[in-house]
Every structure is written in C-alpha cells, then in structure tokens.
Design an enzyme around this catalytic site. Structure first.
Site, short mmCIF file in Angstrom:
data_model
loop_
_atom_site.label_atom_id
_atom_site.label_comp_id
_atom_site.label_asym_id
_atom_site.label_seq_id
_atom_site.Cartn_x
_atom_site.Cartn_y
_atom_site.Cartn_z
N GLY A 20 0.79 -1.24 0.00
CA GLY A 20 0.00 0.00 0.00
C GLY A 20 0.81 1.28 0.00
CG ASN A 22 1.82 3.84 -5.84
OD1 ASN A 22 2.13 5.00 -6.06
ND2 ASN A 22 2.43 2.81 -6.41
CG MET A 94 -0.57 -7.89 -7.23
SD MET A 94 0.25 -6.93 -8.50
CE MET A 94 1.18 -8.21 -9.31
CB ILE A 96 -7.03 -9.46 -14.70
CG1 ILE A 96 -5.51 -9.42 -14.84
CG2 ILE A 96 -7.73 -8.97 -15.97
CD1 ILE A 96 -4.94 -10.35 -15.89
CG HIS A 113 2.47 -1.37 -15.71
ND1 HIS A 113 2.17 -2.61 -15.21
CD2 HIS A 113 3.45 -1.55 -16.63
CE1 HIS A 113 2.93 -3.51 -15.81
NE2 HIS A 113 3.72 -2.90 -16.68
CD GLU A 178 5.17 2.48 -9.08
OE1 GLU A 178 4.22 2.23 -8.31
OE2 GLU A 178 5.92 1.60 -9.53
#
Length: 192
Positions: A20, A22, A94, A96, A113, A178
């Site tokens: 976590g 970000n 992680m 989709i 990404h 990022e």
C-alpha cells in the site's frame, strides 16, 4: 474525464493487494487542499495486505473480496455504487478485473504500472528492462480497459537505469517516481 470538482471532492476507492505504498501516497495527496479526490474506500483481494493498516490509521472504510467469480464482483460493484464511488485507482492491485466490471466504471478506473508502457506489460517489468539493457525504465498511469496494461496513457515518468541496478534497486527508484506520478496524473485528468 474532467469532472466538476467545485467544493465536492470526487469519491475515490483504492484497490490494493500488498504494502500500500501508493495508497499511502494517494491518501496524503487527498488531504491537500488542491486535491480533487477524497478516498472513501480501500478494497483488497488479500486480507493480509499490509496496506489495509491505512484504513485504521486514516479512518477509511475497508473491504476484502476474493475476486474469484462474478458473484464477488457484483458485491464489489454494489458496494462501490452504494458509496457513490466515481473514481477507482488500482495501486499494486494484482487481479485482473472482468470486462463487465470495467464496463460499469468505464473511463473511471486508473492504474499505475512500473514500466514505460507499452513496454513490459504484466509482471517482472524491472527484470525485463535490465535484461534487455534498456537505458530507461519508469512508470505509467493509464486508464484501465479490458486488455492488460493497454488503456490510454495519462502520464509517464522516466527513470535512468544504472549499470549497477538490480531489479530490486530499480523497483525502489521507480516506486519513488510512482508516488509523484499518480497524484499528478489524477490532477491532470480531473482539472478542468
């Protein structure tokens, strides 16, 4: 996607799977006066994700879903709609998302990404960049569509690769960028 902010900040959910970092950066950004977002929910597919601790620290609602089937996605969509979520930020998430999930929030899901897309979609981006002797790596914030790491690019930040970099050193260098890039990309798409 410019949404009128006025005095109303855009209700945002952050999806995480791990530490976590970000998420923490986005929470700090959301507290700034200039920020157009307010983080209302933290959603994870991993009940042991370290990043879930930020829900306690910052008093943000958290939910853990298994993301294994259509039923769990329906529960998540209902939860997001019930909380009037207008923006979803994937931050080290992680899993989709299904096409139908994405369709429900078309143009309102962002991802960060750790490569300069369209190069190195998917996993092990730092290893790939070093193995191919690239001079630069970096990170990309993009809109999420139904193809992996293929949505419209919002912003990118380059990071020079040194000959001494290992994948983990490069990962740390990219992560620093990022934390700056994600808030900047949000400002870019939400400022009128």
């Amino acid at each position: 996607m410019a949404l009128s902010t006025g005095s109303n900040k855009i209700k945002t959910a952050i999806f995480i799977s791990g530490t976590g970092s970000n998420l923490k950066s986005l929470i700090k950004f959301s507290k700034l006066k200039k920020s157009p977002i307010i983080i209302k929910m933290i959603i994870s597919n991993n009940s042991k994700a370290k990043g879930l601790q930020y829900s306690k620290i910052y008093k943000i609602k958290k939910k853990v879903f298994d993301f294994k089937n259509v039923l769990s996605e329906k529960k998540i969509i209902n939860e997001l709609k019930k909380n009037n979520i207008d923006l979803i930020c994937l931050a080290g998430f992680m899993k989709i998302l299904s096409k139908s999930f994405i369709k429900n929030f078309k143009g309102k899901i962002l991802n960060i990404h750790p490569s300069l897309l369209p190069k190195y979609k998917g996993l092990n981006t730092h290893e790939k960049a070093i193995k191919n002797k690239d001079k630069y790596s970096g990170c990309t914030v993009h809109f999420v569509n139904s193809r992996l790491d293929s949505g419209k690019i919002i912003s990118q930040k380059k990071v020079r690769i040194s000959k001494f970099d290992t994948p983990s050193i490069l990962a740390k260098k990219v992560l620093i960028q990022e934390h700056k890039l994600y808030p900047a990309a949000i400002l870019k798409i939400l400022s009128l």
